[in-house]
Enzyme design. Structure first.
Site, PDB file in Angstrom:
ATOM      1  N   TYR A   1      21.353  54.134 154.406  1.00  0.00           N
ATOM      2  CA  TYR A   1      21.052  53.529 153.113  1.00  0.00           C
ATOM      3  C   TYR A   1      19.553  53.315 152.913  1.00  0.00           C
ATOM      4  CZ  TYR A   1      26.034  52.879 152.697  1.00  0.00           C
ATOM      5  OH  TYR A   1      27.369  53.126 152.613  1.00  0.00           O
TER       6      TYR A   1
ATOM      7  N   ARG B   1      36.034  49.045 151.879  1.00  0.00           N
ATOM      8  CA  ARG B   1      36.681  50.342 151.707  1.00  0.00           C
ATOM      9  C   ARG B   1      37.957  50.112 150.904  1.00  0.00           C
ATOM     10  NH1 ARG B   1      35.268  49.809 157.196  1.00  0.00           N
ATOM     11  NH2 ARG B   1      33.717  51.325 157.938  1.00  0.00           N
TER      12      ARG B   1
ATOM     13  N   HIS C   1      30.211  48.312 159.983  1.00  0.00           N
ATOM     14  CA  HIS C   1      29.762  49.477 160.736  1.00  0.00           C
ATOM     15  C   HIS C   1      29.602  49.111 162.205  1.00  0.00           C
ATOM     16  CE1 HIS C   1      27.825  51.569 156.994  1.00  0.00           C
ATOM     17  NE2 HIS C   1      29.120  51.816 157.094  1.00  0.00           N
TER      18      HIS C   1
ATOM     19  N   LYS D   1      38.074  49.561 160.301  1.00  0.00           N
ATOM     20  CA  LYS D   1      38.408  50.683 161.175  1.00  0.00           C
ATOM     21  C   LYS D   1      38.544  50.200 162.615  1.00  0.00           C
ATOM     22  CE  LYS D   1      36.453  54.535 158.564  1.00  0.00           C
ATOM     23  NZ  LYS D   1      35.499  55.664 158.587  1.00  0.00           N
TER      24      LYS D   1
ATOM     25  N   HIS E   1      34.938  54.555 146.537  1.00  0.00           N
ATOM     26  CA  HIS E   1      34.062  54.452 147.705  1.00  0.00           C
ATOM     27  C   HIS E   1      32.595  54.397 147.283  1.00  0.00           C
ATOM     28  CE1 HIS E   1      34.017  54.361 152.046  1.00  0.00           C
ATOM     29  NE2 HIS E   1      32.992  55.201 152.063  1.00  0.00           N
TER      30      HIS E   1
ATOM     31  N   ARG F   1      31.397  50.923 147.082  1.00  0.00           N
ATOM     32  CA  ARG F   1      30.989  50.375 148.392  1.00  0.00           C
ATOM     33  C   ARG F   1      29.569  50.827 148.730  1.00  0.00           C
ATOM     34  NH1 ARG F   1      32.557  49.046 153.891  1.00  0.00           N
ATOM     35  NH2 ARG F   1      31.885  50.633 155.387  1.00  0.00           N
TER      36      ARG F   1
END
Length: 309
Positions: free
Chosen positions: A290, A165, A281, A187, A255, A258
């Site tokens: 994806y 990111r 994730h 995150k 983004h 990514r």
């Protein structure tokens, strides 16, 4: 939180401060999410103040009905707020009221009667391999200062070549760099180790050699022209220039690089679990989007190439 400066009494302000500290230090939400949650709560409390006609108190919240929350959601919808933002606002309210219940301040079931808005399934828009490579290689043509060009190329190389990111790339410190890998804080403060391919490693090395500023081990690596921490806005503006130069669609953003990283890995037979780890994730279901992207690309190729399509 300025949004609630005139809408609530001192007791609620104290609860808000405790809730924000809990989100930041215990639940470790990102700064952007914390600010968004605080803004959503502020807008709700200001709405409630006008809706109920006075300062919002604990008694006001205890008397809350589902109809009051639906009225707030309707107002926000009229203000052109999308389903994703409405869902986030509802999540913020539930988080705050759960905090109040744990504190023994409020007991209300009103929020449980509100259904989360349905969101249209949004698939990431990946660039082609050629577009992604050209985006990075053309960066040098957009900038006369060699070290700035090297900096921007390194940041974009990390987005496409390591799946970072933009915020993760700009938070990297010199101490995060290892010989063939990179320690990334994602995150929620979750740390992952990302391998660096040769081209990405060379891009970062070139930037380090050209950067005119002293880079301390624990300070962010990427610097603005005055030596401060590089703003994501500057990287975004650079990509806008690249879009115009290369004729790319508006969906071509940092983004999107990514997204392209994950889509291209999957298209070359990459393992979904490994891609999940590389992207940072928390849930495999997030990465599974994806697979749909790759299927859509295959179907489009089929439609364009097959003589009976």
């Amino acid at each position: 939180m300025n949004d609630t400066a005139f809408a609530t009494d001192a007791a609620i302000k104290s609860h808000i401060a405790n809730w924000q500290r809990e989100l930041g230090s215990v639940k470790r939400l990102s700064q952007n999410t914390l600010e968004a949650y605080s803004r959503d709560l502020g807008q709700f409390l200001n709405f409630l103040s006008a809706h109920c006609g006075g300062t919002v108190t604990i008694d006001t919240l205890n008397a809350l009905r589902g109809a009051d929350i639906r009225a707030f959601m309707a107002v926000r919808r009229q203000q052109s707020l999308g389903s994703r933002s409405l869902a986030r606002a509802l999540s913020a309210l539930k988080s705050f009221f759960n905090h109040l219940e744990r504190e023994g301040a409020v007991s209300t079931e009103a929020l449980n009667t509100i259904r989360t808005p349905k969101m249209a399934r949004s698939l990431p828009k990946a660039l082609t391999v050629a577009e992604a490579k050209n985006t990075i290689s053309t960066t040098a043509e957009m900038e006369e200062r060699p070290w700035v060009a090297a900096r921007d190329m390194a940041v974009l190389a990390l987005c496409y070549g390591a799946g970072l990111r933009i915020a993760e790339a700009l938070a990297i410190t010199r101490s995060d760099l290892e010989d063939n890998s990179l320690r990334v804080t994602g995150k929620g403060g979750k740390v992952r180790l990302v391998p660096l391919i040769d081209s990405v490693r060379r891009s970062v090395k070139t930037y380090l050699e050209l950067c005119p500023f002293k880079l301390w081990p624990d300070d962010p690596l990427f610097r603005g022209v005055r030596g401060g921490v590089l703003s994501p806005r500057l990287v975004q503006m650079r990509v806008v220039q690249l879009r115009a130069a290369l004729g790319l669609p508006p969906s071509a953003t940092p983004h999107a690089l990514r997204h392209s990283f994950a889509t291209h890995l999957l298209g070359r037979g990459g393992d979904l679990r490994a891609i999940q780890e590389l992207l940072g994730h928390a849930s495999l279901s997030t990465t599974q989007i994806y697979t749909a992207v790759d299927t859509d690309r295959l179907l489009e190729s089929y439609r364009l190439a097959h003589p009976r399509a």
